[in-house]
Enzyme design. Sequence first.
Site, PDB file in Angstrom:
ATOM      1  CE1 TYR A   7      13.231   3.883  -4.956  1.00 32.26           C
ATOM      2  CE2 TYR A   7      14.432   5.310  -3.751  1.00 32.26           C
ATOM      3  CZ  TYR A   7      13.298   4.765  -4.288  1.00 32.26           C
ATOM      4  OH  TYR A   7      12.239   5.879  -4.468  1.00 32.26           O
TER       5      TYR A   7
ATOM      6  CE  LYS B 150      -1.278  -1.045  -1.271  1.00 32.42           C
ATOM      7  NZ  LYS B 150      -2.413   0.021  -0.985  1.00 32.42           N
TER       8      LYS B 150
ATOM      9  CG  ASP C  34      -3.201   3.098   0.115  1.00 30.56           C
ATOM     10  OD1 ASP C  34      -2.620   2.564   1.119  1.00 30.56           O
ATOM     11  OD2 ASP C  34      -4.044   2.295  -0.582  1.00 30.56           O
TER      12      ASP C  34
ATOM     13  CG  ASP D  48      12.649   8.982  -2.621  1.00 31.45           C
ATOM     14  OD1 ASP D  48      12.799  10.230  -2.523  1.00 31.45           O
ATOM     15  OD2 ASP D  48      13.104   8.364  -3.539  1.00 31.45           O
TER      16      ASP D  48
ATOM     17  CG  ASP E  44      10.233  14.762  -2.627  1.00 37.76           C
ATOM     18  OD1 ASP E  44      10.965  14.739  -1.950  1.00 37.76           O
ATOM     19  OD2 ASP E  44      10.200  14.948  -3.836  1.00 37.76           O
TER      20      ASP E  44
END
Length: 358
Positions: A142, A188, A220, A244, A248
Site C-alpha cells: 500500500y 507468501k 493462500d 487487510d 475481513d
Amino acid sequence: MKKYNIALIKGDGIGPEIIDEAVKVLDAVASVENFEINYNEFLMGGCAYDAVGDPLPETTITGSLASDAVLFGAIGGEKWDNLPREKRPESGLLRFRKELGVYANLRPASVYDELVNASSLKTEIVRGVDLMVVRELIGGIYFGEPKGRDENKGWNTMVYTRDEITRIAHQAFKIAMNRDKRVCSVDKANVLDVSQLWRDVVTEISKEYPEVELSHMYVDNAAMQLVRNPKQFDVILTGNIFGDILSDEASMICGSIGLLPSASVGNKIGVYEPIHGSAPDIAGQGISNPIATIASASMMLRFALGEYKAADRIDAGIKQALKEGYRTKDLAQFDAKEVCSTSEIGSIIANYAAKCKL
Ligand code: NAD
C-alpha cells in the site's frame, strides 16, 4: 477528576452515526467510573475534501497528535472515487496512519456465544474462536515505491525492510505472551522475496520469545485454514495487504463485519476504529451496526487511557445486549428478540454498560 482529550474523526457514510453511538457509550461509562472525556472533532475523508479540498487537512494531524487517542469512524464513498488518487479519501487515511506512525493494527476476532448462529460457518467450527490478527499497517504494497499507471499498465511494489518487520514481529510476540503463546506468521515466501525476508526476520525475532510457539503459513493456505478450522489460530502476524484481507474474512466467522473493532498503535497516539468501511449502501438509514465502533472505544479505554474497568463495562454491555436478543438489521435473522436502529442499540449498550456489576 481525570480528564482525557479524544480526537473524533467521524468521516463519511455511516461514520458519523456509529461514532455518535460510541460517544454515547463512552460518556455513560465515564460518568460511572469518574472520569471525563473532551471530544475534539476533526475532518478526514470525502467530507474533508468537500470542505477544504484535502482529504487530510493539517489540523486533523496536529489535533490528533495533541490528543490522548483518536476514535475514528470510516471514510470513502463513490462520490469521491473518480478524484485523482492523492485527493481520494483512502489516500488521506493511509497518510494519516503514516503521520501518526501507527504501524501495528490489532484486529481481534472473537465469536460472541450469542451469535454463533450468525456465522456463515457451522456452529461447532466457530464456537470459541478467539484470535488476533496483527497486521503491519504503514508499509508493504500500500506504500511501496515505485507505483503508478499509464494507459496500459499499472504497478505497485511490495517492500518491507528488516526494521519494519522487526517492530511488528515484536508486537505480535508480546501480544501472544498475554494470550495462548502461539504466533502464526502469514506470508507468501514461496513466491515473493519480500516474504522470504519477512519469514527470516520473524524467525530471528522469535528466538527472543522462547515461550511462544511460532509457525509459518502461506497466505493462500491461511485463507483456507481460517474457514476450515479458525480455532487453530491464536495470533496471526502478517503484512498490510494480507492482513487487510484475512481480517475481513475473519469478520464473517464472527457473524458480521459490523462487530469487529481494531486498534492501530505503535507510536505515541493510537487510532481506534472499526475494521469496516463507510458502508455507503446503508448510510443515513439508521440500520448500521455500531458495535464494532463501540468495541473499538473499549480498546481505546484499555490501551490508550488505562481505564480498564470502563472498558470491561463496555464489553459487558455489548454482551448483555446481544444476550437479551437486541440486534441491528445485519444480524436480524439470528435469534433477534428485537430489531433495533443504530441509535437504539447504542442506548441499550450504554445503559447496560453503566449498570452492569463487574
Ligand atoms: P464496507 O466495509 O464499507 O461495506 C461492506 C459491506 O458491509 C456493505 O454491504 C456494508 O453495508 C456492510 N457493512 C459495513 N459496515 C457495516 C456495519 N457497521 N453495519 C452493518 N453493515 C455494515 O466496504 P466497501 O463497501 O468495500 O467500501 C465502502 C467504502 O468504504 C469505500 O469507499 C472504501 O474505500 C471505504 N473503506 C474505508 C475503510 C476505512 O475507513 N477504514 C475501510 C474499508 C473501506
